[in-house]
Structure formats: C-alpha cells, structure tokens
Motif scaffolding. Structure first.
Motif, PDB file in Angstrom:
ATOM      1  N   LEU A   1     -17.818 -16.970   3.017  1.00 16.29           N
ATOM      2  CA  LEU A   1     -16.230 -18.006   3.241  1.00 16.29           C
ATOM      3  C   LEU A   1     -15.928 -19.010   3.796  1.00 16.29           C
TER       4      LEU A   1
ATOM      5  N   ARG B   1     -10.155  -8.343  -5.648  1.00 18.20           N
ATOM      6  CA  ARG B   1     -10.542  -9.535  -4.863  1.00 18.20           C
ATOM      7  C   ARG B   1     -11.125  -9.325  -4.044  1.00 18.20           C
ATOM      8  N   GLU B   2      -9.648  -9.203  -3.157  1.00 21.27           N
ATOM      9  CA  GLU B   2      -9.626  -9.192  -1.388  1.00 21.27           C
ATOM     10  C   GLU B   2     -10.575  -7.582  -1.021  1.00 21.27           C
TER      11      GLU B   2
ATOM     12  N   ARG C   1     -17.631  -7.710   1.357  1.00 23.94           N
ATOM     13  CA  ARG C   1     -19.358  -8.950   1.100  1.00 23.94           C
ATOM     14  C   ARG C   1     -18.849  -9.591   2.824  1.00 23.94           C
TER      15      ARG C   1
ATOM     16  N   THR D   1     -17.762 -11.326  -5.774  1.00 23.02           N
ATOM     17  CA  THR D   1     -18.328 -11.952  -5.178  1.00 23.02           C
ATOM     18  C   THR D   1     -20.227 -11.845  -4.944  1.00 23.02           C
TER      19      THR D   1
ATOM     20  N   TYR E   1     -13.528 -10.970   6.975  1.00 22.54           N
ATOM     21  CA  TYR E   1     -12.899 -11.025   5.654  1.00 22.54           C
ATOM     22  C   TYR E   1     -11.149 -10.871   6.334  1.00 22.54           C
TER      23      TYR E   1
ATOM     24  N   LEU F   1     -14.390  -8.979  -0.804  1.00 23.24           N
ATOM     25  CA  LEU F   1     -14.586 -10.122   0.138  1.00 23.24           C
ATOM     26  C   LEU F   1     -14.631  -9.238   1.447  1.00 23.24           C
TER      27      LEU F   1
ATOM     28  N   ASN G   1     -19.093 -21.843  -4.573  1.00 26.61           N
ATOM     29  CA  ASN G   1     -18.473 -20.846  -4.174  1.00 26.61           C
ATOM     30  C   ASN G   1     -17.389 -20.764  -5.308  1.00 26.61           C
TER      31      ASN G   1
ATOM     32  N   ARG H   1      -4.746 -17.664   1.537  1.00 25.20           N
ATOM     33  CA  ARG H   1      -6.084 -16.962   0.936  1.00 25.20           C
ATOM     34  C   ARG H   1      -5.634 -17.232  -0.532  1.00 25.20           C
TER      35      ARG H   1
ATOM     36  N   HIS I   1     -21.920 -16.853  -1.904  1.00 26.79           N
ATOM     37  CA  HIS I   1     -21.264 -17.069  -1.793  1.00 26.79           C
ATOM     38  C   HIS I   1     -20.896 -17.229  -0.261  1.00 26.79           C
TER      39      HIS I   1
END
Length: 142
Positions: A51, A102-103, A109, A45, A114, A106, A38, A61, A49
């Motif tokens: 979690l 990035r948050e 995704r 992402t 998340y 995620l 990952n 995180r 990938h």
C-alpha cells in the motif's frame, strides 16, 4: 485552416501546452518513482504489492489518473490537433470507469488499512481538512 488556426491565440496555446507538458512530465516521474514496483498496467492488485501512501499518494489515491487530464489538454494545445480532445476525453472517461474495480481490488487486498486511507484522501483531488472534520469530527479532534 487546420488545428486551432493561425495567429497569436495559436501561438499562445502552443506555448501554454509546451509549458504544461514539462510540468506534467515532472509530476508523472514523481508518481512512477513513488509507485516503483507497484505500477501495473491492469486493475488487478498483485500479491507482492504494498500500500503506497507516500509522495503524491499522501494526498490523493489516483495521481496517475489525475496527470492524464493535463496530458490530454497540454498535447491538444501544443499540437493544435482537434482529434486529441475528444479521443483523449473518451480515454480519460474509460480510465475513470476502471477506478471502481481498482478500489474494490485494493480493499480486498489491504482491507481496513485501505479503508482508512480512503477516508483521509480524495480519489483525484486532495481532501481539505475542513471536509474531513465534517465526515469524521471525532477523528479530527485527536
């Protein structure tokens, strides 16, 4: 006189820096091994990938980003190179700016999984049980 100077303070700073280098290396190995496939060099992402919520990710995180601060500090102390402090600080700031994107990726995704993970973990530092009780009193009672 270059670097931090000479004398006992320089020797102590170098010793502390070298000690911290060893600790951060162990932490980084743990982070990278936990991420496994990952690990990515972008904020994207990928579809394959998963979690990751084990290892250091159980509590925070962004352990990879958290490790970056001590990297800068320990290298600065160990080498007594003043250039590392401001440039490292700038690099760390730029990394933190990327966390928002990035948050978002995620959440897109992994969705609610998340979001629940966000609720129970801190971004760079662990969240205490007491602070979770304030944010989610019903969830902590169960």
């Amino acid at each position: 006189m270059d670097g931090l100077g000479q004398g006992w303070f320089t020797d102590l700073a170098e010793m502390v820096g070298r000690w911290a280098r060893g600790r951060r290396t162990v932490f980084l190995v743990w982070v990278v091994r936990t991420l496994s496939t990952n690990l990515t060099d972008t904020v994207m992402t990928r579809r394959e990938h998963t979690l990751v919520i084990s290892g250091p990710y159980r509590w925070i995180r962004r352990p990879f980003y958290l490790a970056f601060g001590p990297i800068i500090l320990s290298d600065f102390l160990a080498t007594a190179n003043w250039f590392l402090a401001p440039t490292g600080g700038l690099a760390f700031t730029l990394i933190l700016v990327c966390t928002t994107k990035r948050e978002e990726n995620l959440i897109q995704r992994f969705g609610d999984d998340y979001r629940r993970y966000q609720d129970r973990t801190g971004q760079l530092f662990p969240v205490s049980k007491a602070s979770l009780d304030v944010v989610h009193p019903a969830a902590s009672a169960s």
